[in-house]
Each structure stands twice: as C-alpha cells, then as structure tokens.
Design a protein around this motif. Structure first.
Motif, PDB file in Angstrom:
ATOM      1  N   PHE A   1       0.829  -1.197   0.000  1.00  0.00           N
ATOM      2  CA  PHE A   1       0.000   0.000   0.000  1.00  0.00           C
ATOM      3  C   PHE A   1       0.867   1.253   0.000  1.00  0.00           C
ATOM      4  O   PHE A   1       1.806   1.356   0.794  1.00  0.00           O
ATOM      5  N   ILE A   2       0.548   2.203  -0.872  1.00  0.00           N
ATOM      6  CA  ILE A   2       1.259   3.473  -0.953  1.00  0.00           C
ATOM      7  C   ILE A   2       0.222   4.594  -0.825  1.00  0.00           C
ATOM      8  O   ILE A   2      -0.657   4.728  -1.683  1.00  0.00           O
ATOM      9  N   ILE A   3       0.328   5.375   0.234  1.00  0.00           N
ATOM     10  CA  ILE A   3      -0.589   6.505   0.411  1.00  0.00           C
ATOM     11  C   ILE A   3       0.011   7.684  -0.348  1.00  0.00           C
ATOM     12  O   ILE A   3       0.995   8.275   0.081  1.00  0.00           O
TER      13      ILE A   3
ATOM     14  N   GLU B   1     -10.012   9.117  -6.803  1.00  0.00           N
ATOM     15  CA  GLU B   1      -9.269  10.277  -6.308  1.00  0.00           C
ATOM     16  C   GLU B   1      -7.779   9.964  -6.156  1.00  0.00           C
ATOM     17  O   GLU B   1      -6.990  10.849  -5.837  1.00  0.00           O
ATOM     18  N   LYS B   2      -7.403   8.717  -6.377  1.00  0.00           N
ATOM     19  CA  LYS B   2      -6.004   8.266  -6.363  1.00  0.00           C
ATOM     20  C   LYS B   2      -5.289   8.617  -5.058  1.00  0.00           C
ATOM     21  O   LYS B   2      -4.211   9.190  -5.052  1.00  0.00           O
ATOM     22  N   ILE B   3      -5.919   8.226  -3.967  1.00  0.00           N
ATOM     23  CA  ILE B   3      -5.369   8.498  -2.641  1.00  0.00           C
ATOM     24  C   ILE B   3      -4.415   7.381  -2.218  1.00  0.00           C
ATOM     25  O   ILE B   3      -3.305   7.645  -1.769  1.00  0.00           O
ATOM     26  N   ILE B   4      -4.855   6.127  -2.387  1.00  0.00           N
ATOM     27  CA  ILE B   4      -4.059   4.967  -1.974  1.00  0.00           C
ATOM     28  C   ILE B   4      -3.872   4.032  -3.157  1.00  0.00           C
ATOM     29  O   ILE B   4      -4.826   3.487  -3.702  1.00  0.00           O
ATOM     30  N   ARG B   5      -2.602   3.861  -3.531  1.00  0.00           N
ATOM     31  CA  ARG B   5      -2.250   2.980  -4.650  1.00  0.00           C
ATOM     32  C   ARG B   5      -1.763   1.660  -4.070  1.00  0.00           C
ATOM     33  O   ARG B   5      -1.202   1.612  -2.985  1.00  0.00           O
ATOM     34  N   ILE B   6      -2.013   0.592  -4.802  1.00  0.00           N
ATOM     35  CA  ILE B   6      -1.502  -0.710  -4.383  1.00  0.00           C
ATOM     36  C   ILE B   6      -0.576  -1.275  -5.453  1.00  0.00           C
ATOM     37  O   ILE B   6      -0.730  -0.998  -6.643  1.00  0.00           O
ATOM     38  N   LYS B   7       0.402  -2.022  -4.984  1.00  0.00           N
ATOM     39  CA  LYS B   7       1.271  -2.815  -5.853  1.00  0.00           C
ATOM     40  C   LYS B   7       1.032  -4.264  -5.460  1.00  0.00           C
ATOM     41  O   LYS B   7       0.916  -4.577  -4.268  1.00  0.00           O
ATOM     42  N   LEU B   8       0.989  -5.134  -6.438  1.00  0.00           N
ATOM     43  CA  LEU B   8       0.744  -6.543  -6.193  1.00  0.00           C
ATOM     44  C   LEU B   8       1.971  -7.357  -6.571  1.00  0.00           C
ATOM     45  O   LEU B   8       2.651  -7.047  -7.556  1.00  0.00           O
TER      46      LEU B   8
ATOM     47  N   LEU C   1      -5.179  14.051   2.407  1.00  0.00           N
ATOM     48  CA  LEU C   1      -6.546  13.703   2.033  1.00  0.00           C
ATOM     49  C   LEU C   1      -6.980  12.419   2.730  1.00  0.00           C
ATOM     50  O   LEU C   1      -8.111  12.313   3.215  1.00  0.00           O
ATOM     51  N   TYR C   2      -6.077  11.450   2.810  1.00  0.00           N
ATOM     52  CA  TYR C   2      -6.436  10.217   3.513  1.00  0.00           C
ATOM     53  C   TYR C   2      -6.748  10.499   4.980  1.00  0.00           C
ATOM     54  O   TYR C   2      -7.707   9.952   5.533  1.00  0.00           O
ATOM     55  N   LEU C   3      -5.963  11.356   5.632  1.00  0.00           N
ATOM     56  CA  LEU C   3      -6.207  11.654   7.044  1.00  0.00           C
ATOM     57  C   LEU C   3      -7.587  12.272   7.251  1.00  0.00           C
ATOM     58  O   LEU C   3      -8.255  11.991   8.248  1.00  0.00           O
ATOM     59  N   LYS C   4      -8.035  13.095   6.308  1.00  0.00           N
ATOM     60  CA  LYS C   4      -9.387  13.665   6.395  1.00  0.00           C
ATOM     61  C   LYS C   4     -10.442  12.566   6.291  1.00  0.00           C
ATOM     62  O   LYS C   4     -11.413  12.530   7.035  1.00  0.00           O
TER      63      LYS C   4
ATOM     64  N   PRO D   1      -1.830   1.956 -12.937  1.00  0.00           N
ATOM     65  CA  PRO D   1      -1.733   1.826 -11.479  1.00  0.00           C
ATOM     66  C   PRO D   1      -3.106   1.512 -10.886  1.00  0.00           C
ATOM     67  O   PRO D   1      -4.130   1.986 -11.375  1.00  0.00           O
ATOM     68  N   ALA D   2      -3.112   0.699  -9.849  1.00  0.00           N
ATOM     69  CA  ALA D   2      -4.366   0.304  -9.189  1.00  0.00           C
ATOM     70  C   ALA D   2      -4.529   1.092  -7.892  1.00  0.00           C
ATOM     71  O   ALA D   2      -3.580   1.231  -7.120  1.00  0.00           O
ATOM     72  N   TYR D   3      -5.732   1.598  -7.683  1.00  0.00           N
ATOM     73  CA  TYR D   3      -6.049   2.360  -6.482  1.00  0.00           C
ATOM     74  C   TYR D   3      -7.204   1.694  -5.751  1.00  0.00           C
ATOM     75  O   TYR D   3      -8.056   1.060  -6.373  1.00  0.00           O
ATOM     76  N   ILE D   4      -7.205   1.841  -4.441  1.00  0.00           N
ATOM     77  CA  ILE D   4      -8.305   1.336  -3.626  1.00  0.00           C
ATOM     78  C   ILE D   4      -8.932   2.506  -2.868  1.00  0.00           C
ATOM     79  O   ILE D   4      -8.333   3.578  -2.751  1.00  0.00           O
ATOM     80  N   SER D   5     -10.104   2.283  -2.331  1.00  0.00           N
ATOM     81  CA  SER D   5     -10.799   3.331  -1.596  1.00  0.00           C
ATOM     82  C   SER D   5     -10.180   3.515  -0.209  1.00  0.00           C
ATOM     83  O   SER D   5      -9.538   2.608   0.331  1.00  0.00           O
ATOM     84  N   SER D   6     -10.402   4.675   0.353  1.00  0.00           N
ATOM     85  CA  SER D   6      -9.931   4.966   1.711  1.00  0.00           C
ATOM     86  C   SER D   6     -10.552   4.001   2.712  1.00  0.00           C
ATOM     87  O   SER D   6      -9.894   3.553   3.653  1.00  0.00           O
TER      88      SER D   6
END
Length: 187
Positions: A119-121, A149-156, A126-129, A169-174
């Motif tokens: 996980f890469i924030i 909103e591209k807040i948290i990206r994941i690498k697999l 924005l994530y803290l909000k 790039p893959a992103y997941i929700s907050s």
C-alpha cells in the motif's frame, strides 16, 4: 543449584521467540520465518474446543494472524493459512498471504492471484481527512468509493515476490484501506 536453574530458565525465556509469548499457539508463529522474533500475543479468542483466532505482534510492527479449528491452523480460501500485516509509522504498508508451511501463496480468487499487496498513500493529507470521518463513525460508515481520487495505490506481487505488472496503477478506496489497516477480516 536453584539459582542456576532459575538463571537457565530466564536464558531460555529470552533466547527463543516463542518463549516471549504466553499463548500455547506460539509454536505456529515460531514456524513462520518471515515473522520476526521475539514476538508476543496480541489477541487470542479461542473457545474450549480450540476454534477461534490468534494474533501475534513483534517489535518490527508485524502482526501475524490465523484461525484455529480444533487447536490446529485452519486453511481458508485458496489454502491461505496465515497473513502478516506490516506497519510503518502506524500505517499499513503490506499484507502477505502464507500457506500452512509459511510460504507465500497466491489466490486465484484475488484479482491477479497476488500473494503480497503493498500500500502506498499518495495523498496522506486527504487520507487523514477521510480516516477522521471513518474513525468518527467507528468504522461503521458507507462511503462513496473514492478510489478515482487516487489516494491509496496498491502494488501486487506474486509468490516469488515479483511485481505483477498492471496496465495502469491500481487504487483502492480509503474505506478499503482503513478496513485492511484495522484487520477487519480473517484469512
């Protein structure tokens, strides 16, 4: 003689990682080579017949979790038996899925058969909000999927620890990240 025996017991207690734990299930954790020793019990919810869940933690901010059935590690979907959560500065950095022998295991039920999710924030402010909103609701909130909103990206990564290349790039929700960080599910 009693002093020598007492000192020997203290030495054994300090030398072996599983001696640091008061759980009879520490044996399972001691077999996982990627889980640093010494470790201690974080939570244990096991009933009289040996069914339940166990979590161990260590100084490297890793958390090893697994389920039990009749006092033995229970394999879940895709034969995942253990998961290790890695934290850095109180943020979840990655999750590894392991088989009963402690080896990385991919799962064909996951999107790409990944064994490791990193996980890469990318937008920490924005994530803290978003996290504050979720915290205020004690996790019980239906949030709009904010993955765009591209807040948290994941690498697999696969079972060989090689990155799984994706077209974009893959992103997941907050909320998904929050649930993973708080270990809201079990293997």
């Amino acid at each position: 003689m009693k002093i020598l025996l007492f000192l020997s017991l203290i030495f054994l207690h300090c030398t072996f990682g599983f001696a640091q734990s008061d759980s009879k299930y520490a044996f399972y954790a001691s077999k996982i080579t990627s889980f640093s020793k010494p470790f201690r019990i974080l939570s244990q919810n096991v009933d009289a017949v040996g069914n339940g869940t166990v979590e161990f933690t260590n100084a490297k901010k890793q958390i090893l979790r697994f389920r039990l059935y009749n006092h033995k590690v229970k394999e879940a979907l895709c034969k995942i038996a253990f998961e290790i959560f890695y934290y850095e500065k109180n943020y979840l950095k990655k999750i590894e899925s392991l088989d009963i022998n402690g080896n990385l295991i991919g799962c064909n039920l996951k999107q790409y058969g990944e064994a490791i999710t990193e996980f890469i924030i990318e937008k920490p402010g924005l994530y803290l909000k978003k996290k504050k909103l979720i915290d205020d609701a004690e996790g019980n909130i239906d949030m709009k999927d904010d993955s765009k909103e591209k807040i948290i990206r994941i690498k697999l990564f696969d079972v060989n620890n090689l990155q799984i290349i994706q077209k974009e790039p893959a992103y997941i929700s907050s909320k998904t990240y929050y649930d993973n960080s708080n270990r809201m599910y079990w293997p």
